[in-house]
Design an enzyme around this catalytic site. Structure first.
Site, short mmCIF file in Angstrom:
data_model
loop_
_atom_site.label_atom_id
_atom_site.label_comp_id
_atom_site.label_asym_id
_atom_site.label_seq_id
_atom_site.Cartn_x
_atom_site.Cartn_y
_atom_site.Cartn_z
N GLY A 20 0.82 -1.22 0.00
CA GLY A 20 0.00 0.00 0.00
C GLY A 20 0.85 1.26 0.00
O GLY A 20 0.43 2.30 0.51
N LEU A 21 2.05 1.13 -0.58
CA LEU A 21 2.90 2.31 -0.82
C LEU A 21 3.24 3.09 0.45
O LEU A 21 3.35 4.32 0.44
CB LEU A 21 2.25 3.21 -1.89
CG LEU A 21 2.11 2.52 -3.25
CD1 LEU A 21 1.13 3.26 -4.14
CD2 LEU A 21 3.45 2.35 -3.95
N ASN A 50 12.07 6.93 -6.48
CA ASN A 50 10.82 6.46 -7.09
C ASN A 50 9.69 7.35 -6.57
O ASN A 50 9.61 7.62 -5.37
CB ASN A 50 10.62 4.99 -6.70
CG ASN A 50 9.40 4.37 -7.31
OD1 ASN A 50 8.27 4.61 -6.86
ND2 ASN A 50 9.58 3.56 -8.33
N CYS A 58 -0.51 3.46 -10.25
CA CYS A 58 -1.36 3.94 -9.16
C CYS A 58 -2.69 4.41 -9.73
O CYS A 58 -2.73 4.95 -10.84
CB CYS A 58 -0.71 5.14 -8.47
SG CYS A 58 0.84 4.76 -7.72
N ASN A 71 6.60 -3.54 -13.45
CA ASN A 71 6.10 -3.49 -12.09
C ASN A 71 5.36 -4.82 -11.84
O ASN A 71 5.37 -5.71 -12.71
CB ASN A 71 5.18 -2.27 -11.91
CG ASN A 71 5.22 -1.74 -10.49
OD1 ASN A 71 5.24 -2.52 -9.53
ND2 ASN A 71 5.22 -0.44 -10.33
C1 LIG Z 1 7.33 -5.60 -1.32
C2 LIG Z 1 7.40 -4.85 -2.60
C3 LIG Z 1 7.23 -3.47 -2.63
C4 LIG Z 1 7.30 -2.75 -3.83
N1 LIG Z 1 7.16 -1.39 -3.82
C5 LIG Z 1 7.30 -0.70 -4.98
C6 LIG Z 1 7.22 0.74 -4.98
O1 LIG Z 1 7.09 1.39 -3.93
N2 LIG Z 1 7.32 1.39 -6.18
C7 LIG Z 1 7.52 0.70 -7.35
O2 LIG Z 1 7.62 1.33 -8.41
N3 LIG Z 1 7.62 -0.65 -7.37
C8 LIG Z 1 7.51 -1.35 -6.22
N4 LIG Z 1 7.62 -2.73 -6.23
C9 LIG Z 1 7.86 -3.43 -7.52
C10 LIG Z 1 9.34 -3.80 -7.72
O3 LIG Z 1 10.16 -2.64 -7.72
C11 LIG Z 1 9.54 -4.59 -9.03
O4 LIG Z 1 9.08 -3.80 -10.10
C12 LIG Z 1 8.77 -5.91 -9.05
O5 LIG Z 1 8.75 -6.51 -7.77
C13 LIG Z 1 9.35 -6.91 -10.06
O6 LIG Z 1 10.68 -7.24 -9.79
P1 LIG Z 1 11.11 -8.54 -8.90
O7 LIG Z 1 10.37 -9.72 -9.49
O8 LIG Z 1 12.61 -8.64 -9.03
O9 LIG Z 1 10.67 -8.27 -7.52
C14 LIG Z 1 7.55 -3.45 -5.04
C15 LIG Z 1 7.74 -4.85 -5.02
C16 LIG Z 1 7.67 -5.55 -3.83
C17 LIG Z 1 7.89 -7.04 -3.86
#
Ligand SMILES: Cc1cc2nc3c(=O)[nH]c(=O)nc-3n(C[C@H](O)[C@H](O)[C@H](O)COP(=O)(O)O)c2cc1C
Length: 313
Positions: free
Chosen positions: A80-81, A108, A139, A201
């Site tokens: 939830g950011l 970010n 979002c 994402n």
């Molecule tokens: C717990 C968690 C929190 C995340 N929070 C953000 C965020 O605040 N902003 C964003 O752009 N992406 C967010 N992401 C997405 C990641 O940056 C990434 O795009 C996504 O998890 C895919 O990469 P991965 O498979 O290596 O995790 C989040 C991912 C996870 C798992």
């Protein structure tokens, strides 16, 4: 034994939106805190850089638990950011991060209206030591019935133009994968003024506990990340890279050096590592070493030469 590259270390450096990265490995937003929390486990200066947790104009507490759930080869999250807000980031985190001179920090940014994005960037513009902004467009736009910015071309274009106008720094637009045509969205971001795009994402997903019949995540739906999404992410990076001239940062399930190379062959100039840091907090740093070894073993003197090198018969 003499390494196959003749003893010289391979050149791992890449350029993204005018920013020099010593290697293409970045820690992904939301999985690496504000960076500073990882300094005891990861040598931050070994990474190409890191992207901090998403920042908004005001602090946010996020969703109630449960917010994380492990799936087959992946993870669901609906944090939830949650974040401390752009102003507190400048005052509490950035001064500590600025002391880490030899690393690239990307902020970010997200919002729920166009003005949110604009004002958050304006606050962050006041801080020194941020190399670029990464715009999270996954979002809901509360001014337009909650449609996700990154899922509607006109809304995406509008927010990118606004952010680019407000920004004193290069703009990376992080695309949502929850769209019909990622190539179209990549082109919209480029036309709006993005200096680079990053993808993917998380994918919108859901899981149910069949014993209690309750959803695994309090928010009901959540974002799927980790190795489970990697082949879809590689396909999307390939399609996006073929659709635009600006550089692409690829991510989605990367956990090994071979994964990094795969994304680069698909067209990514740099990559981000997210969920792997949950399983192994040192994953980012280890993968930098592994990529160097991979290059030596495969006689690759310059890693950047691999970008877009997929062979399609
Ligand atoms: C717990 C968690 C929190 C995340 N929070 C953000 C965020 O605040 N902003 C964003 O752009 N992406 C967010 N992401 C997405 C990641 O940056 C990434 O795009 C996504 O998890 C895919 O990469 P991965 O498979 O290596 O995790 C989040 C991912 C996870 C798992």
């Amino acid at each position: 034994m003499t390494p196959p590259t003749g003893g010289a270390k391979p050149d791992l450096s890449v350029q993204i939106a005018g920013i020099h990265l010593k290697n293409p490995i970045l820690a992904a937003s939301g999985t690496f805190g504000y960076g500073i929390e990882f300094e005891d486990v990861v040598q931050l200066e070994k990474l190409g850089g890191f992207v901090v947790k998403g920042l908004s104009r005001e602090p946010m507490t996020g969703n109630p638990p449960p917010r994380l759930f492990e799936t087959a080869a992946g993870m669901l999250n609906a944090i939830g950011l949650q974040n401390i807000g752009a102003r507190a980031f400048l005052e509490e985190k950035l001064p500590l991060l600025r002391q880490k001179k030899d690393t690239v920090l990307i902020a970010n940014v997200f919002g729920f209206t166009r003005e949110d994005y604009e004002q958050t960037i304006e606050i962050l513009n006041e801080g020194e030591g941020i190399a670029a902004y990464e715009l999270n467009v996954s979002c809901p736009n509360t001014a337009h019935g909650g449609i996700v910015f990154g899922s509607a071309p006109l809304m995406l274009e509008d927010v990118v133009i606004t952010a680019k106008r407000a920004s004193r720094r290069p703009l990376i637009v992080k695309l949502s994968p929850n769209v019909t045509s990622i190539a179209q969205m990549a082109q919209v971001a480029e036309a709006g003024g993005a200096d680079a795009i990053s993808l993917v994402n998380t994918f919108v997903a859901m899981a149910i506990d069949v014993e209690t019949r309750k959803t695994r995540i309090s928010n009901v739906t959540a974002g799927l990340s980790g190795p489970a999404i990697k082949p879809i992410a590689v396909r999307m990076v390939h399609e996006a890279a073929n659709a635009v001239k600006i550089p692409v940062i690829g991510m989605g399930g990367i956990s090994t050096a071979a994964d990094v190379i795969e994304f680069m062959l698909a067209g990514a100039t740099a990559v981000q590592i997210g969920t792997a840091s949950y399983w192994d907090p040192c994953a980012t740093e280890k993968i930098v070493d592994e990529v160097e070894r991979w290059c030596i073993e495969h006689r690759v003197a310059r890693l950047a030469d691999l970008v877009g090198g997929v062979v399609i018969d």
